[in-house]
Design a protein around this motif. Structure first.
Motif, PDB file in Angstrom:
ATOM      1  N   ARG A  27       0.837  -1.201   0.000  1.00 46.86           N
ATOM      2  CA  ARG A  27       0.000   0.000   0.000  1.00 46.86           C
ATOM      3  C   ARG A  27       0.871   1.250   0.000  1.00 46.86           C
ATOM      4  N   GLY A  28       0.241   2.403  -0.186  1.00 49.59           N
ATOM      5  CA  GLY A  28       0.948   3.673  -0.103  1.00 49.59           C
ATOM      6  C   GLY A  28       2.066   3.822  -1.115  1.00 49.59           C
ATOM      7  N   ILE A  29       3.188   4.356  -0.660  1.00 49.56           N
ATOM      8  CA  ILE A  29       4.328   4.628  -1.533  1.00 49.56           C
ATOM      9  C   ILE A  29       4.844   3.346  -2.172  1.00 49.56           C
ATOM     10  N   GLY A  30       4.984   2.301  -1.372  1.00 49.67           N
ATOM     11  CA  GLY A  30       5.495   1.045  -1.904  1.00 49.67           C
ATOM     12  C   GLY A  30       4.626   0.483  -3.006  1.00 49.67           C
ATOM     13  N   ALA A  31       3.311   0.545  -2.823  1.00 46.89           N
ATOM     14  CA  ALA A  31       2.396   0.039  -3.842  1.00 46.89           C
ATOM     15  C   ALA A  31       2.491   0.850  -5.125  1.00 46.89           C
ATOM     16  N   ALA A  32       2.644   2.169  -5.001  1.00 53.88           N
ATOM     17  CA  ALA A  32       2.783   3.016  -6.190  1.00 53.88           C
ATOM     18  C   ALA A  32       4.065   2.689  -6.947  1.00 53.88           C
ATOM     19  N   ILE A  33       5.138   2.413  -6.224  1.00 57.01           N
ATOM     20  CA  ILE A  33       6.398   2.029  -6.860  1.00 57.01           C
ATOM     21  C   ILE A  33       6.236   0.700  -7.594  1.00 57.01           C
ATOM     22  N   VAL A  34       5.596  -0.253  -6.929  1.00 58.56           N
ATOM     23  CA  VAL A  34       5.367  -1.566  -7.554  1.00 58.56           C
ATOM     24  C   VAL A  34       4.562  -1.411  -8.840  1.00 58.56           C
ATOM     25  N   ARG A  35       3.509  -0.626  -8.812  1.00 57.74           N
ATOM     26  CA  ARG A  35       2.686  -0.436 -10.015  1.00 57.74           C
ATOM     27  C   ARG A  35       3.507   0.175 -11.150  1.00 57.74           C
ATOM     28  N   ASN A  36       4.297   1.175 -10.821  1.00 60.03           N
ATOM     29  CA  ASN A  36       5.137   1.787 -11.855  1.00 60.03           C
ATOM     30  C   ASN A  36       6.075   0.769 -12.481  1.00 60.03           C
ATOM     31  N   PHE A  37       6.707  -0.037 -11.651  1.00 64.94           N
ATOM     32  CA  PHE A  37       7.644  -1.033 -12.164  1.00 64.94           C
ATOM     33  C   PHE A  37       6.928  -2.060 -13.040  1.00 64.94           C
ATOM     34  N   LEU A  38       5.766  -2.508 -12.612  1.00 63.89           N
ATOM     35  CA  LEU A  38       5.004  -3.463 -13.413  1.00 63.89           C
ATOM     36  C   LEU A  38       4.616  -2.853 -14.755  1.00 63.89           C
ATOM     37  N   ASP A  39       4.173  -1.595 -14.733  1.00 59.92           N
ATOM     38  CA  ASP A  39       3.791  -0.910 -15.975  1.00 59.92           C
ATOM     39  C   ASP A  39       4.979  -0.749 -16.915  1.00 59.92           C
ATOM     40  N   ALA A  40       6.177  -0.634 -16.332  1.00 57.99           N
ATOM     41  CA  ALA A  40       7.385  -0.455 -17.141  1.00 57.99           C
ATOM     42  C   ALA A  40       7.986  -1.774 -17.590  1.00 57.99           C
ATOM     43  N   GLY A  41       7.336  -2.889 -17.249  1.00 59.01           N
ATOM     44  CA  GLY A  41       7.777  -4.179 -17.769  1.00 59.01           C
ATOM     45  C   GLY A  41       8.634  -5.017 -16.852  1.00 59.01           C
ATOM     46  N   ALA A  42       8.802  -4.596 -15.605  1.00 57.19           N
ATOM     47  CA  ALA A  42       9.645  -5.356 -14.680  1.00 57.19           C
ATOM     48  C   ALA A  42       8.859  -6.472 -14.012  1.00 57.19           C
TER      49      ALA A  42
END
Length: 268
Positions: A27-42
């Motif tokens: 959740r929070g900051i960590g979840a936003a980072i995870v989503r960004n990474f997934l969207d970028a193909g990681a």
């Protein structure tokens, strides 16, 4: 490398095929980072003490208590088993269990150091060998502007993160020959589920009654003290971290990037 040789910007898929580990990503900051990474193909492995129904789908979630050495080791083993190696580490987990005057900090001193400092030290020690084998990578440590300005009740949190920032600089120098970049991000007041739940504790610490206090109004007061006029959002931090682990930041290491809407600059 000359300016003409500098890598040109790449599309959002610039992290395609990268293997990322993000602590505290439910959740929070960590979840936003995870989503960004997934969207970028990681590919992403993340952790939290308990699963969250709103955690990003697509990442591998590992239940882990990173306040203990055994918990970190188990999480690292699970991440390596899942990903086969690691290219990106984001040490995001952190926080405080309770607030105390500075002379009473011993109540939570060890826990605060374990979560905010030693969790990162231990996880890096477990995962960096895989990074070296891969020929490089990037590490981001999430810290706080409480290391820059003294905030009442947060001295234990500030001290643990000051240690993290100092360690981060040293690690960046040691790992640079291996092609591994290390940076820290120093966060101001970001509006997250954790910060919302802490507002009542903060009011109580200063002698107020949380039940009779408009906590949303308190957040507005804090926002008014920030030059850019608002609290931070988790996405603000996630976007900065995504840049720092990407090829666009290939000449950035050993830095401490302040993300706080200009708050600490206004205190100088």
């Amino acid at each position: 490398m000359t300016s003409q040789d500098h890598p040109t910007p790449t599309p959002l898929t610039e992290l395609a095929g990268k293997r990322a580990v993000v602590t505290g990503g439910s959740r929070g900051i960590g979840a936003a980072i995870v989503r960004n990474f997934l969207d970028a193909g990681a590919g992403v492995v993340t952790s939290a003490r308990n699963p969250d129904p709103d955690a990003p789908s697509g990442a591998t979630f590992v239940k882990a208590d990173l306040s203990t050495a055994d918990g970190v080791r188990a999480f690292a083993d699970a991440a390596l088993e899942t990903l086969g190696g690691v290219d990106i580490i984001v040490n995001n987990v952190g926080g405080v269990r309770s607030f105390h005057p500075v002379l009473e900090l011993e109540k939570d001193w060890q826990y605060t150091m374990d979560v905010n400092f030693l969790a990162s030290v231990r996880l890096n020690a477990a995962l960096v060998p895989s990074m070296r084998e891969a020929g490089g990578g990037s590490i981001v440590h999430v810290s706080t502007t409480a290391t820059i300005a003294a905030y009442p009740m947060l001295y234990h949190y500030a001290a643990a993160n000051a240690a993290l920032e100092s360690y981060s600089k040293g690690l960046s120098t040691e790992l640079a020959p291996d092609g591994i970049r290390v940076v820290s991000v120093c966060l101001g007041n970001v509006d997250t589920p954790a910060s919302k739940s802490a507002r009542g504790q903060i009011v109580e610490y200063f002698g107020g009654d949380p039940a009779s206090t408009d906590l949303d109004d308190l957040a507005k007061q804090w926002a008014a003290e920030i030059p850019l006029g608002r609290l931070g959002a988790s996405q603000d931090v996630a976007d900065a971290v995504s840049f720092l682990v990407s090829p666009r930041a290939s000449w950035i290491t050993g830095s401490n990037v302040v993300i706080d809407g200009g708050k600490t600059a206004s205190l100088a």
